[in-house]
Design a protein around this motif. Structure first.
Motif, PDB file in Angstrom:
ATOM      1  N   MET A  44     -51.255  23.503  23.598  1.00 43.53           N
ATOM      2  CA  MET A  44     -51.076  22.709  24.807  1.00 43.53           C
ATOM      3  C   MET A  44     -50.090  21.575  24.566  1.00 43.53           C
ATOM      4  SD  MET A  44     -53.952  20.793  27.166  1.00 43.53           S
ATOM      5  CE  MET A  44     -54.436  19.673  25.844  1.00 43.53           C
ATOM      6  N   ILE A  45     -50.196  20.927  23.402  1.00 42.07           N
ATOM      7  CA  ILE A  45     -49.275  19.846  23.063  1.00 42.07           C
ATOM      8  C   ILE A  45     -47.868  20.401  22.840  1.00 42.07           C
ATOM      9  CG2 ILE A  45     -48.750  18.086  21.324  1.00 42.07           C
ATOM     10  CD1 ILE A  45     -51.833  17.884  20.885  1.00 42.07           C
ATOM     11  N   LEU A 105     -54.113  13.989  16.770  1.00 42.77           N
ATOM     12  CA  LEU A 105     -54.405  12.714  17.430  1.00 42.77           C
ATOM     13  C   LEU A 105     -53.274  11.715  17.207  1.00 42.77           C
ATOM     14  CD1 LEU A 105     -56.383  11.061  19.080  1.00 42.77           C
ATOM     15  CD2 LEU A 105     -57.537  10.393  16.962  1.00 42.77           C
ATOM     16  N   ILE A 106     -52.749  11.642  15.993  1.00 47.13           N
ATOM     17  CA  ILE A 106     -51.622  10.744  15.704  1.00 47.13           C
ATOM     18  C   ILE A 106     -50.420  11.132  16.556  1.00 47.13           C
ATOM     19  CG2 ILE A 106     -49.965  10.029  13.940  1.00 47.13           C
ATOM     20  CD1 ILE A 106     -52.226  10.408  11.876  1.00 47.13           C
ATOM     21  N   CYS A 107     -50.161  12.436  16.664  1.00 45.49           N
ATOM     22  CA  CYS A 107     -49.054  12.937  17.483  1.00 45.49           C
ATOM     23  C   CYS A 107     -49.159  12.424  18.919  1.00 45.49           C
ATOM     24  CB  CYS A 107     -49.063  14.472  17.470  1.00 45.49           C
ATOM     25  SG  CYS A 107     -48.313  15.246  18.924  1.00 45.49           S
ATOM     26  N   CYS A 108     -50.333  12.587  19.513  1.00 50.09           N
ATOM     27  CA  CYS A 108     -50.515  12.203  20.920  1.00 50.09           C
ATOM     28  C   CYS A 108     -50.394  10.699  21.110  1.00 50.09           C
ATOM     29  CB  CYS A 108     -51.867  12.699  21.422  1.00 50.09           C
ATOM     30  SG  CYS A 108     -51.968  14.495  21.569  1.00 50.09           S
ATOM     31  N   LEU A 109     -50.939   9.931  20.178  1.00 45.13           N
ATOM     32  CA  LEU A 109     -50.857   8.482  20.297  1.00 45.13           C
ATOM     33  C   LEU A 109     -49.418   7.985  20.138  1.00 45.13           C
ATOM     34  CD1 LEU A 109     -54.057   7.419  18.301  1.00 45.13           C
ATOM     35  CD2 LEU A 109     -53.757   7.569  20.787  1.00 45.13           C
ATOM     36  N   LEU A 110     -48.674   8.600  19.230  1.00 45.74           N
ATOM     37  CA  LEU A 110     -47.268   8.210  19.046  1.00 45.74           C
ATOM     38  C   LEU A 110     -46.450   8.453  20.305  1.00 45.74           C
ATOM     39  CD1 LEU A 110     -46.396   9.438  15.420  1.00 45.74           C
ATOM     40  CD2 LEU A 110     -46.525   7.075  16.237  1.00 45.74           C
ATOM     41  N   PRO A 198     -40.908  11.851  38.149  1.00 45.96           N
ATOM     42  CA  PRO A 198     -40.855  11.921  36.682  1.00 45.96           C
ATOM     43  C   PRO A 198     -41.557  10.756  35.998  1.00 45.96           C
ATOM     44  CG  PRO A 198     -38.727  11.308  37.600  1.00 45.96           C
ATOM     45  CD  PRO A 198     -39.569  11.725  38.753  1.00 45.96           C
ATOM     46  N   ASP A 199     -41.686   9.619  36.686  1.00 41.05           N
ATOM     47  CA  ASP A 199     -42.339   8.461  36.072  1.00 41.05           C
ATOM     48  C   ASP A 199     -43.841   8.649  35.886  1.00 41.05           C
ATOM     49  OD1 ASP A 199     -39.961   7.090  35.846  1.00 41.05           O
ATOM     50  OD2 ASP A 199     -40.160   6.076  37.779  1.00 41.05           O
ATOM     51  N   SER A 200     -44.390   9.771  36.363  1.00 44.27           N
ATOM     52  CA  SER A 200     -45.814  10.045  36.142  1.00 44.27           C
ATOM     53  C   SER A 200     -46.055  10.852  34.862  1.00 44.27           C
ATOM     54  CB  SER A 200     -46.414  10.775  37.347  1.00 44.27           C
ATOM     55  OG  SER A 200     -45.733  11.987  37.600  1.00 44.27           O
ATOM     56  N   ILE A 201     -45.019  11.100  34.085  1.00 43.82           N
ATOM     57  CA  ILE A 201     -45.153  11.822  32.814  1.00 43.82           C
ATOM     58  C   ILE A 201     -46.140  11.137  31.857  1.00 43.82           C
ATOM     59  CG2 ILE A 201     -43.897  12.292  30.643  1.00 43.82           C
ATOM     60  CD1 ILE A 201     -41.679  13.503  32.277  1.00 43.82           C
ATOM     61  N   PRO A 202     -46.199   9.783  31.805  1.00 45.08           N
ATOM     62  CA  PRO A 202     -47.199   9.153  30.928  1.00 45.08           C
ATOM     63  C   PRO A 202     -48.626   9.599  31.210  1.00 45.08           C
ATOM     64  CG  PRO A 202     -45.570   7.528  31.569  1.00 45.08           C
ATOM     65  CD  PRO A 202     -45.258   8.778  32.354  1.00 45.08           C
ATOM     66  N   ASN A 203     -48.950   9.921  32.462  1.00 45.45           N
ATOM     67  CA  ASN A 203     -50.302  10.387  32.779  1.00 45.45           C
ATOM     68  C   ASN A 203     -50.651  11.637  31.970  1.00 45.45           C
ATOM     69  OD1 ASN A 203     -50.501   8.340  34.667  1.00 45.45           O
ATOM     70  ND2 ASN A 203     -49.877   9.634  36.379  1.00 45.45           N
ATOM     71  N   VAL A 210     -56.667  12.190  25.096  1.00 48.80           N
ATOM     72  CA  VAL A 210     -58.110  12.370  25.267  1.00 48.80           C
ATOM     73  C   VAL A 210     -58.551  13.723  24.713  1.00 48.80           C
ATOM     74  CG1 VAL A 210     -59.976  12.571  26.958  1.00 48.80           C
ATOM     75  CG2 VAL A 210     -58.188  10.839  27.265  1.00 48.80           C
ATOM     76  N   PHE A 211     -57.786  14.765  25.030  1.00 53.03           N
ATOM     77  CA  PHE A 211     -58.095  16.109  24.516  1.00 53.03           C
ATOM     78  C   PHE A 211     -58.096  16.104  22.983  1.00 53.03           C
ATOM     79  CE2 PHE A 211     -57.031  17.679  28.779  1.00 53.03           C
ATOM     80  CZ  PHE A 211     -57.961  18.704  28.928  1.00 53.03           C
ATOM     81  N   ALA A 212     -57.125  15.425  22.376  1.00 59.17           N
ATOM     82  CA  ALA A 212     -57.011  15.427  20.912  1.00 59.17           C
ATOM     83  C   ALA A 212     -58.151  14.670  20.252  1.00 59.17           C
ATOM     84  CB  ALA A 212     -55.670  14.824  20.497  1.00 59.17           C
ATOM     85  N   ALA A 213     -58.719  13.680  20.940  1.00 54.34           N
ATOM     86  CA  ALA A 213     -59.776  12.867  20.341  1.00 54.34           C
ATOM     87  C   ALA A 213     -61.095  13.635  20.204  1.00 54.34           C
ATOM     88  CB  ALA A 213     -59.999  11.603  21.174  1.00 54.34           C
TER      89      ALA A 213
END
Length: 452
Positions: A44-45, A105-110, A198-203, A210-213
């Motif tokens: 998914m990532i 998790l590190i990947c997603c947070l970065l 496109p500015d909703s990409i951070p969502n 959350v999925f990674a945690a």
């Protein structure tokens, strides 16, 4: 009945009965769930930006080719880390899963960091966001490193934790969880990032965090390297071969020797085209939005086509795992040919429904529904072959550790994906034609293998 008492936290040197009674562990499905969740996240990532390629280009100020390069990291990292993955697998499943979920998790947070500080890096609409792109590339690389860890380990999980009559099904679940990540990713992207915003990409990036945690927390709480009692004699031998105290030099020598034995197995070499076939299909479905863009379909349409292909693969793999365990044990080759033939027919339907380098207009009537049926059918029968190729490889190379043959097959998978993704996005007609040729060649090779 003897009561089984389990510690909350277990490490790589978990206790195993010196005089083991072969017994199925009651938490084996939980172990498979945690592993499958990490595999789900990895895919998914990996395809985060593919279903929303045009919006990603606007948000980061990059080209379609650069968006496609986010996918190419998967193949590059697999090739670089395939052998280290085999070394990790010898250190036990707990080490493997903790490394995997931590990197994810590190990947997603970065990837979220530039979003949190975006106001400090003001950019005009369409200008290149070098700060954000750098963090995305680092994140994609870390997630790509997880690829060999999750893609080559389903057979190790199934052999270590499951009985002989459950292994193919467990391998199918562990393998196809990766595909489920793609299926959800194809829908989650267009759902959280609407057309024209496109500015909703951070969502989307926050949701991935959350999925990674979730598997990160679950793996820390409970994920032993093996059960106290092995589920089979083969599992006992596999557990005993994974000695965490062996020196790195001896471990590397053992891994190289296992790989050499696998490559000397002529029957195993017949399964490697199956890995290329699956890899090219993964790359093709990952850029399906670019392939159908000239046909005036939307991101949502592309998302549903990608969802259909991957859900079809998941259902096919689960069905094939059940059928193989129940009716075709030791006869995987015949079943593989049947699935490959039907997969070729469905993909032919899709290929003839769109323009290609060989014909300027579609040769069959085309609509969104017909494309969805064709790509779902092709995905279904490809999914049927995935766990069979892996289990067939394990069967052919026994008693060599199961990760050796699986790594070779998945290495071919990633070489196929990476090679396919180097095709420029504007050459969308070449992409489908290449996929079709690979499907036909793989089918012919396996048909000849059955006949001879």
């Amino acid at each position: 009945m003897e009561q089984l008492i389990l510690p909350l936290i277990q490490g790589p040197n978990d206790f195993i009965n010196p005089n083991p009674q072969v017994r199925l562990h009651p938490l084996r499905w939980f172990i498979l769930f945690v592993f499958s969740f990490s595999s789900f996240n990895q895919y998914m990532i990996w395809i985060t930006f593919s279903p929303i390629s045009d919006l990603t280009q606007q948000y980061y100020g990059i080209s379609d080719t650069e968006v496609q390069f986010f996918l190419i990291w998967g193949g590059i990292m697999f090739i670089l880390f395939a052998i280290p993955m085999l070394l990790f697998s010898r250190l036990g499943l707990r080490t493997l899963i903790l490394v995997t979920v931590s990197l994810q998790l590190i990947c997603c947070l970065l990837r979220c960091i530039p979003c949190l500080f975006e106001s400090q890096f003001v950019r005009s609409h369409g200008a290149k966001n070098d700060f954000g792109i750098a963090f995305v590339h680092i994140g994609q690389i870390l997630n790509a490193i997880c690829g060999p860890l999750v893609m080559a380990s389903p057979s190790q999980v199934s052999q270590t934790w499951f009985g002989e009559n459950e292994r193919t099904l467990a391998t199918a679940i562990g393998t196809l969880a990766n595909n489920l990540g793609a299926a959800i990713g194809f829908l989650l992207g267009p759902f959280l990032v609407q057309e024209g915003h496109p500015d909703s990409i951070p969502n989307l990036l926050y949701a991935h965090s959350v999925f990674a945690a979730i598997p990160f927390v679950l793996a820390i709480i409970y994920f032993p390297s093996h059960p106290p009692n092995p589920p089979s004699i083969a599992a006992l031998k596999s557990i005993e071969s994974n000695n965490p105290n062996i020196s790195a030099k001896k471990l590397l020598k053992s891994v190289v020797l296992d790989m050499k034995k696998c490559l000397q197995n002529k029957d195993l070499l017949l399964t490697l085209p199956g890995g290329v076939y699956a890899g090219v299909f993964n790359g093709w479905s990952g850029v399906i939005s670019s392939i159908i863009k000239p046909l005036n379909y939307t991101n949502n349409d592309a998302g549903w086509l990608g969802f259909g292909a991957t859900i079809g693969a998941i259902l096919g793999g689960l069905l094939a795992g059940y059928i193989a365990d129940k009716y075709f044990q030791k006869r995987f080759k015949n079943l593989l040919v049947i699935f490959l033939v039907f997969g070729s027919l469905f993909f032919m339907w899709f290929a003839l429904s769109i323009p290609s380098p060989f014909w300027s207009e579609e040769l069959l009537p085309q609509s969104f529904l017909t494309l969805l049926i064709a790509v779902t059918g092709a995905g279904f029968f490809l999914g049927c072959t995935n766990p069979l190729f892996i289990e067939f490889g394990v069967e052919l190379t026994y008693p060599i550790p199961e990760t050796a043959s699986t790594v070779l097959i998945t290495l071919c998978n990633n070489i196929g994906t990476m090679s396919f993704l180097f095709i420029p996005p504007e050459k969308n007609q070449v992409m489908t034609a290449t996929m079709f040729i690979i499907v036909v060649i793989t089918t012919i090779i396996n048909m000849v293998a059955v006949i001879t």
